[in-house]
Write a protein that holds these residues in place. Structure first.
Motif, PDB file in Angstrom:
ATOM      1  N   TYR A   1      67.297  59.063  -9.931  1.00 14.45           N
ATOM      2  CA  TYR A   1      68.123  58.598  -8.811  1.00 14.45           C
ATOM      3  C   TYR A   1      69.360  59.468  -8.620  1.00 14.45           C
ATOM      4  CZ  TYR A   1      65.170  54.454  -8.970  1.00 14.45           C
ATOM      5  OH  TYR A   1      64.082  53.600  -8.944  1.00 14.45           O
ATOM      6  N   GLY A   2      69.780  60.160  -9.676  1.00  9.46           N
ATOM      7  CA  GLY A   2      70.914  61.052  -9.541  1.00  9.46           C
ATOM      8  C   GLY A   2      70.669  62.136  -8.503  1.00  9.46           C
ATOM      9  N   LEU A   3      69.423  62.612  -8.410  1.00 11.36           N
ATOM     10  CA  LEU A   3      69.109  63.638  -7.427  1.00 11.36           C
ATOM     11  C   LEU A   3      69.101  63.068  -6.014  1.00 11.36           C
ATOM     12  CD1 LEU A   3      66.398  65.748  -9.278  1.00 11.36           C
ATOM     13  CD2 LEU A   3      68.882  65.971  -9.278  1.00 11.36           C
ATOM     14  N   ASP A   4      68.749  61.793  -5.872  1.00 10.96           N
ATOM     15  CA  ASP A   4      68.869  61.151  -4.556  1.00 10.96           C
ATOM     16  C   ASP A   4      70.330  61.070  -4.137  1.00 10.96           C
ATOM     17  OD1 ASP A   4      66.102  60.329  -3.773  1.00 10.96           O
ATOM     18  OD2 ASP A   4      66.200  59.262  -5.675  1.00 10.96           O
ATOM     19  N   VAL A   5      71.185  60.733  -5.082  1.00 10.96           N
ATOM     20  CA  VAL A   5      72.623  60.682  -4.791  1.00 10.96           C
ATOM     21  C   VAL A   5      73.120  62.067  -4.381  1.00 10.96           C
ATOM     22  CG1 VAL A   5      74.905  60.258  -5.769  1.00 10.96           C
ATOM     23  CG2 VAL A   5      73.013  58.722  -6.335  1.00 10.96           C
ATOM     24  N   LEU A   6      72.710  63.094  -5.121  1.00 12.06           N
ATOM     25  CA  LEU A   6      73.120  64.456  -4.796  1.00 12.06           C
ATOM     26  C   LEU A   6      72.620  64.879  -3.419  1.00 12.06           C
ATOM     27  CD1 LEU A   6      72.573  66.273  -8.215  1.00 12.06           C
ATOM     28  CD2 LEU A   6      74.735  66.143  -6.966  1.00 12.06           C
ATOM     29  N   ARG A   7      71.407  64.491  -3.079  1.00 13.06           N
ATOM     30  CA  ARG A   7      70.849  64.859  -1.773  1.00 13.06           C
ATOM     31  C   ARG A   7      71.641  64.218  -0.638  1.00 13.06           C
ATOM     32  NH1 ARG A   7      65.981  63.497  -2.697  1.00 13.06           N
ATOM     33  NH2 ARG A   7      65.094  65.511  -3.248  1.00 13.06           N
ATOM     34  N   VAL A   8      72.019  62.959  -0.796  1.00 14.53           N
ATOM     35  CA  VAL A   8      72.807  62.270   0.223  1.00 14.53           C
ATOM     36  C   VAL A   8      74.193  62.910   0.340  1.00 14.53           C
ATOM     37  CG1 VAL A   8      73.899  60.075   0.850  1.00 14.53           C
ATOM     38  CG2 VAL A   8      71.549  60.107  -0.006  1.00 14.53           C
ATOM     39  N   ILE A   9      74.810  63.207  -0.798  1.00 15.56           N
ATOM     40  CA  ILE A   9      76.123  63.855  -0.792  1.00 15.56           C
ATOM     41  C   ILE A   9      76.045  65.212  -0.098  1.00 15.56           C
ATOM     42  CG2 ILE A   9      77.864  64.945  -2.267  1.00 15.56           C
ATOM     43  CD1 ILE A   9      77.380  62.687  -4.294  1.00 15.56           C
ATOM     44  N   ALA A  10      75.025  66.001  -0.435  1.00 16.06           N
ATOM     45  CA  ALA A  10      74.872  67.324   0.165  1.00 16.06           C
ATOM     46  C   ALA A  10      74.677  67.223   1.668  1.00 16.06           C
ATOM     47  CB  ALA A  10      73.698  68.058  -0.477  1.00 16.06           C
ATOM     48  N   CYS A  11      73.899  66.251   2.097  1.00 15.33           N
ATOM     49  CA  CYS A  11      73.647  66.055   3.527  1.00 15.33           C
ATOM     50  C   CYS A  11      74.946  65.728   4.257  1.00 15.33           C
ATOM     51  CB  CYS A  11      72.618  64.950   3.723  1.00 15.33           C
ATOM     52  SG  CYS A  11      72.067  64.761   5.440  1.00 15.33           S
ATOM     53  N   TYR A  12      75.736  64.831   3.686  1.00 14.48           N
ATOM     54  CA  TYR A  12      77.016  64.503   4.313  1.00 14.48           C
ATOM     55  C   TYR A  12      77.937  65.722   4.331  1.00 14.48           C
ATOM     56  CZ  TYR A  12      81.702  62.981   5.129  1.00 14.48           C
ATOM     57  OH  TYR A  12      82.969  62.908   5.654  1.00 14.48           O
ATOM     58  N   MET A  13      77.978  66.470   3.238  1.00 15.43           N
ATOM     59  CA  MET A  13      78.873  67.623   3.160  1.00 15.43           C
ATOM     60  C   MET A  13      78.546  68.673   4.215  1.00 15.43           C
ATOM     61  SD  MET A  13      79.508  68.281  -0.896  1.00 15.43           S
ATOM     62  CE  MET A  13      80.754  67.365  -1.800  1.00 15.43           C
TER      63      MET A  13
ATOM     64  N   CYS B   1      77.260  72.186  -0.516  1.00 15.09           N
ATOM     65  CA  CYS B   1      76.181  71.450   0.144  1.00 15.09           C
ATOM     66  C   CYS B   1      74.848  72.189   0.090  1.00 15.09           C
ATOM     67  CB  CYS B   1      76.565  71.120   1.586  1.00 15.09           C
ATOM     68  SG  CYS B   1      77.017  72.562   2.597  1.00 15.09           S
ATOM     69  N   VAL B   2      74.830  73.441   0.528  1.00 14.33           N
ATOM     70  CA  VAL B   2      73.583  74.202   0.546  1.00 14.33           C
ATOM     71  C   VAL B   2      73.082  74.499  -0.870  1.00 14.33           C
ATOM     72  CG1 VAL B   2      72.548  76.423   1.171  1.00 14.33           C
ATOM     73  CG2 VAL B   2      73.889  75.143   2.856  1.00 14.33           C
ATOM     74  N   PRO B   3      73.949  74.976  -1.794  1.00 18.29           N
ATOM     75  CA  PRO B   3      73.468  75.161  -3.161  1.00 18.29           C
ATOM     76  C   PRO B   3      72.869  73.910  -3.785  1.00 18.29           C
ATOM     77  CG  PRO B   3      75.543  76.300  -2.885  1.00 18.29           C
ATOM     78  CD  PRO B   3      75.326  75.525  -1.622  1.00 18.29           C
ATOM     79  N   LEU B   4      73.450  72.737  -3.499  1.00 20.02           N
ATOM     80  CA  LEU B   4      72.879  71.504  -4.044  1.00 20.02           C
ATOM     81  C   LEU B   4      71.488  71.246  -3.480  1.00 20.02           C
ATOM     82  CD1 LEU B   4      75.855  68.961  -4.182  1.00 20.02           C
ATOM     83  CD2 LEU B   4      74.754  70.166  -6.077  1.00 20.02           C
ATOM     84  N   PHE B   5      71.306  71.459  -2.183  1.00 14.95           N
ATOM     85  CA  PHE B   5      69.971  71.306  -1.594  1.00 14.95           C
ATOM     86  C   PHE B   5      68.973  72.229  -2.280  1.00 14.95           C
ATOM     87  CE2 PHE B   5      71.584  69.453   2.599  1.00 14.95           C
ATOM     88  CZ  PHE B   5      70.950  68.235   2.400  1.00 14.95           C
ATOM     89  N   VAL B   6      69.390  73.472  -2.542  1.00 12.62           N
ATOM     90  CA  VAL B   6      68.490  74.433  -3.177  1.00 12.62           C
ATOM     91  C   VAL B   6      68.184  74.016  -4.615  1.00 12.62           C
ATOM     92  CG1 VAL B   6      68.222  76.831  -3.910  1.00 12.62           C
ATOM     93  CG2 VAL B   6      69.272  76.320  -1.694  1.00 12.62           C
ATOM     94  N   MET B   7      69.191  73.553  -5.329  1.00 17.55           N
ATOM     95  CA  MET B   7      68.962  73.118  -6.709  1.00 17.55           C
ATOM     96  C   MET B   7      68.034  71.917  -6.777  1.00 17.55           C
ATOM     97  SD  MET B   7      72.736  73.652  -8.456  1.00 17.55           S
ATOM     98  CE  MET B   7      72.151  73.283 -10.123  1.00 17.55           C
ATOM     99  N   ILE B   8      68.207  70.980  -5.852  1.00 11.03           N
ATOM    100  CA  ILE B   8      67.326  69.807  -5.827  1.00 11.03           C
ATOM    101  C   ILE B   8      65.898  70.236  -5.526  1.00 11.03           C
ATOM    102  CG2 ILE B   8      66.819  67.651  -4.620  1.00 11.03           C
ATOM    103  CD1 ILE B   8      69.922  67.495  -4.111  1.00 11.03           C
ATOM    104  N   SER B   9      65.724  71.147  -4.562  1.00  9.48           N
ATOM    105  CA  SER B   9      64.374  71.654  -4.268  1.00  9.48           C
ATOM    106  C   SER B   9      63.791  72.355  -5.480  1.00  9.48           C
ATOM    107  CB  SER B   9      64.428  72.622  -3.078  1.00  9.48           C
ATOM    108  OG  SER B   9      64.800  71.956  -1.894  1.00  9.48           O
TER     109      SER B   9
END
Length: 357
Positions: A10-22, A59-67
């Motif tokens: 679930y931590g990655l879901d939180v990160l994805r939402v944060i990245a999207c907002y950022m 924001c973008v680096p987090l999206f890449v890390m999650i992927s």
């Protein structure tokens, strides 16, 4: 033989939402420091943007890390490409068409230009809506994933650390260039100097898999190091922006410390990832838990669509408040919520996955 499905992170879901907002807040701030022809607006609002949006550069680096966290192993190349490309490329192409007509209806292009933009989609963007650059970069990482997969799954900890150290040095080059404009084989006729192959967004993928393989369990040092990286990286990022604001004439040079491929942004991204990767939801079936997971699932659609909504809220709210300290987060929050609601509604349409991802 039954296969046990791994527990959801679930931590990655939180990160994805944060990245999207950022992402949305970054774009909300662009009105207040970018002038005509990418000239710098040196105003009090631009200073506020520096403070507010320097952290949002992750924001973008987090999206890449999650992927990257979920990208491997690649066992069946055909299945991998069919699944990944259809989910990313088809919604992207549809939104390129929608943006072409959006510009027409907003008076920014005539119908001929809009149609030409649609025909140009296979070449680049179709219509120049800046945030869509991300999709090309992501598809490039997908293309490389089958080649990288055997190594990244079996590489030793030391081998991965060797790569990441060289990647960190490559990400320091924007600052080294302030003293030495050309080093290690760089020249106007050579675009592949010594650390070229260790630069770029691929390093974020390797970093995510490194954390997944060797540091997935929560440890006390995760939080200590995470906070230290976040604070130090933010300090460098915001200082560089504000220090350069009075003297730089163009945005390209102003944003030196805002680059996604800089060591300070990588530090902030790694820090945020370490801090949040092991977040637990006490009750995932609660209203909040369901909402979080739904926003996470629809973040790609929100990313694609948000510019239209953002422009509306900027036009609506800009004149009503004096300071960007209020306007930037207010426009971002309104855009984030409204775009999610729109994508949620669109998700009920038949074959909606081709539209919202």
């Amino acid at each position: 033989m039954t296969t046990v499905k791994p527990a959801r992170n679930y931590g990655l879901d939180v990160l994805r939402v944060i990245a999207c907002y950022m992402v949305i807040q970054v774009h909300s701030g662009e009105f207040y420091y970018i002038g005509p022809e990418a000239a710098v607006l040196n105003t009090a609002d631009a200073v506020w943007v520096g403070w507010l949006n320097s952290l949002c550069r992750i924001c973008v680096p987090l999206f890449v890390m999650i992927s990257g966290f979920f990208l491997f192993p690649v066992n069946d190349v055909n299945t991998f490409f069919k699944k990944r490309f259809s989910r990313v490329a088809i919604p992207f192409a549809i939104w390129c068409v929608l943006y072409a007509f959006y510009q027409y209806f907003m008076g920014a292009a005539d119908i001929k230009t809009a149609l030409i933009n649609i025909l140009d989609i296979p070449v680049n963007y179709g219509v120049e809506i800046g945030h869509l650059w991300f999709v090309y970069m992501l598809l490039g990482l997908y293309l490389f994933a089958p080649i990288l997969s055997p190594w990244i799954q079996s590489a030793s900890k030391k081998n991965m650390e060797f790569y990441l150290v060289l990647w960190a040095i490559a990400f320091s080059l924007p600052y080294i260039h302030l003293i030495f404009p050309e080093i290690w084989g760089e020249a106007f006729w050579n675009h592949t100097p010594m650390l070229y192959y260790f630069s770029g967004f691929l390093g974020y993928v390797v970093l995510a898999v490194y954390i997944k393989r060797f540091h997935s369990e929560p440890k006390a040092w995760n939080y200590t190091l995470g906070i230290a990286l976040l604070l130090l990286g933010y300090g460098i990022t915001v200082y560089g922006f504000l220090h350069r604001l009075p003297t730089e004439k163009f945005v390209m040079t102003l944003e030196l410390t805002w680059g996604f491929e800089t060591i300070n942004v990588a530090m902030m991204s790694a820090g945020a990832f370490l801090l949040i990767k092991n977040v637990k939801l006490s009750n995932p079936t609660s209203a909040f838990g369901k909402l979080l997971l739904d926003v996470s699932a629809k973040s790609y659609g929100v990313y694609l669509a948000h510019i239209m909504v953002l422009n509306f809220y900027h036009s609506l709210l800009d004149a009503h408040f004096d300071s960007a300290a209020i306007k930037v987060p207010l426009v971002a929050v309104c855009t984030f919520i409204t775009t999610y609601v729109i994508i949620k509604i669109l998700s009920y349409l038949p074959k909606s996955k081709w539209l919202v991802g």
